[in-house]
Motif scaffolding. Structure first.
Motif, short mmCIF file in Angstrom:
data_model
loop_
_atom_site.label_atom_id
_atom_site.label_comp_id
_atom_site.label_asym_id
_atom_site.label_seq_id
_atom_site.Cartn_x
_atom_site.Cartn_y
_atom_site.Cartn_z
N ASP A 1 -11.06 6.32 -1.48
CA ASP A 1 -10.33 7.31 -0.69
C ASP A 1 -9.31 6.58 0.17
O ASP A 1 -9.67 5.91 1.15
N LEU A 2 -8.03 6.71 -0.20
CA LEU A 2 -6.97 6.00 0.52
C LEU A 2 -6.82 6.51 1.94
O LEU A 2 -6.59 5.74 2.87
N SER A 3 -6.94 7.81 2.13
CA SER A 3 -6.74 8.39 3.46
C SER A 3 -7.83 7.96 4.42
O SER A 3 -7.58 7.65 5.59
N ALA A 4 -9.08 7.95 3.95
CA ALA A 4 -10.22 7.58 4.80
C ALA A 4 -10.48 6.09 4.81
O ALA A 4 -11.31 5.61 5.58
N HIS A 5 -9.76 5.33 3.96
CA HIS A 5 -10.02 3.89 3.81
C HIS A 5 -11.50 3.65 3.53
O HIS A 5 -12.17 2.87 4.21
N SER B 1 -6.28 0.60 9.61
CA SER B 1 -5.14 1.34 9.12
C SER B 1 -3.87 0.66 9.56
O SER B 1 -3.85 -0.09 10.53
N GLU C 1 -1.42 8.70 -1.84
CA GLU C 1 -2.54 9.02 -0.97
C GLU C 1 -3.53 9.91 -1.73
O GLU C 1 -3.17 10.61 -2.66
N GLY C 2 -4.77 9.89 -1.27
CA GLY C 2 -5.78 10.73 -1.89
C GLY C 2 -6.94 9.90 -2.41
O GLY C 2 -7.17 8.78 -1.96
N ASP D 1 -7.24 -3.21 0.29
CA ASP D 1 -5.92 -3.09 -0.33
C ASP D 1 -5.90 -3.71 -1.72
O ASP D 1 -5.31 -3.17 -2.66
N GLN E 1 0.81 -1.21 0.00
CA GLN E 1 0.00 0.00 0.00
C GLN E 1 0.85 1.26 0.00
O GLN E 1 0.40 2.31 -0.43
N GLU E 2 2.11 1.16 0.45
CA GLU E 2 2.94 2.34 0.55
C GLU E 2 3.24 2.97 -0.81
O GLU E 2 3.56 4.14 -0.89
#
Length: 239
Positions: free
Chosen positions: A126-130, A233, A115-116, A147, A110-111
């Motif tokens: 939404d990666l930040s909010a999962h 997370s 992000e975004g 993922d 995932q790294e």
């Protein structure tokens, strides 16, 4: 006892560890403490590990590693279908278990995804909010399913082999490829109108899987959406 050895090695790796001796008490601890990860013995007394796994997965998306003395492929598949993220057969190296725990928590692949917010067809992720939505409807996914879908959406129309997905999503250079197969099947059940005849997550026989986003408004409807996505997370030792 195996649990004592496991606890000792995890504590030596700077993880905070709590243990339970049977299925019901393990469920109670999971509900009360909401740990970052659960290591689950399949042969638990009073309530076996498969049922404990199903009950945990029905309520939370805590990552689960299952331990078992049953090494047949069908046994591994049953554990994965119950919701386990990883499966380790006894006897195993305690050091290997620690590495598996670190891999699951780190979510290495995932790294590399920016992000975004990403969009593909009717999907918005939404990666930040999962959180992932299909036609505006939030889908309930486990952390690993999230993922997996994220990588597929990030590379639309590109064929990814099971080996690719094992490396990118699980962070493993080698492992049981049926892990990928089971998670693809579970993901199809949540995003396809007819999982037996997928339109979005397609198999390219002999090669791998391809995510084919369709034009907005023409995609498959989500399969039984039930609420906001649930996903853990990344967490560090003792997090």
């Amino acid at each position: 006892m195996v649990s004592e050895v496991v606890c000792r090695y995890l504590r030596a790796a700077d993880f905070e560890v709590n243990s339970a001796t049977d299925g019901p008490s393990g469920l109670q601890q999971a509900e009360a403490m909401r740990p970052d990860l659960v290591i689950l013995d399949r042969m638990l007394p009073l309530l076996d590990g498969i049922e404990v796994c199903r009950r945990i997965r029905a309520s939370w998306s805590i990552p689960i590693i299952m331990l078992t003395a049953l090494g047949e492929e069908q046994d591994r598949i049953e554990g994965l279908e119950a919701g386990a993220d990883d499966y380790l057969t006894k006897p195993f190296s305690p050091r290997e278990l620690v590495l598996r725990v670190q891999s699951v928590l780190r979510r290495t692949g995932q790294e590399n995804i920016p992000e975004g917010v990403m969009s593909a067809g009717d999907f918005t992720l939404d990666l930040s909010a999962h959180e992932v939505r299909l036609r505006g409807v939030a889908l309930v996914l486990t952390g690993r399913e999230f993922d997996l879908l994220a990588y597929l959406i990030w590379r639309p129309s590109k064929v990814l082999s099971r080996e690719d997905l094992l490396r990118l999503v699980w962070g493993w250079e080698f492992g049981d490829l049926s892990t990928v197969t089971v998670h693809v099947r579970r993901l199809r059940e949540k995003i396809e109108a007819d999982p037996a005849h997928p339109q979005l997550l397609n198999t390219v026989w002999g090669v791998g899987y391809r995510f084919d986003p369709v034009p907005t408004g023409q995609g498959a409807v989500p399969f039984s959406p039930t609420g906001p996505v649930s996903s853990t997370s990344p967490a560090g030792p003792g997090g």
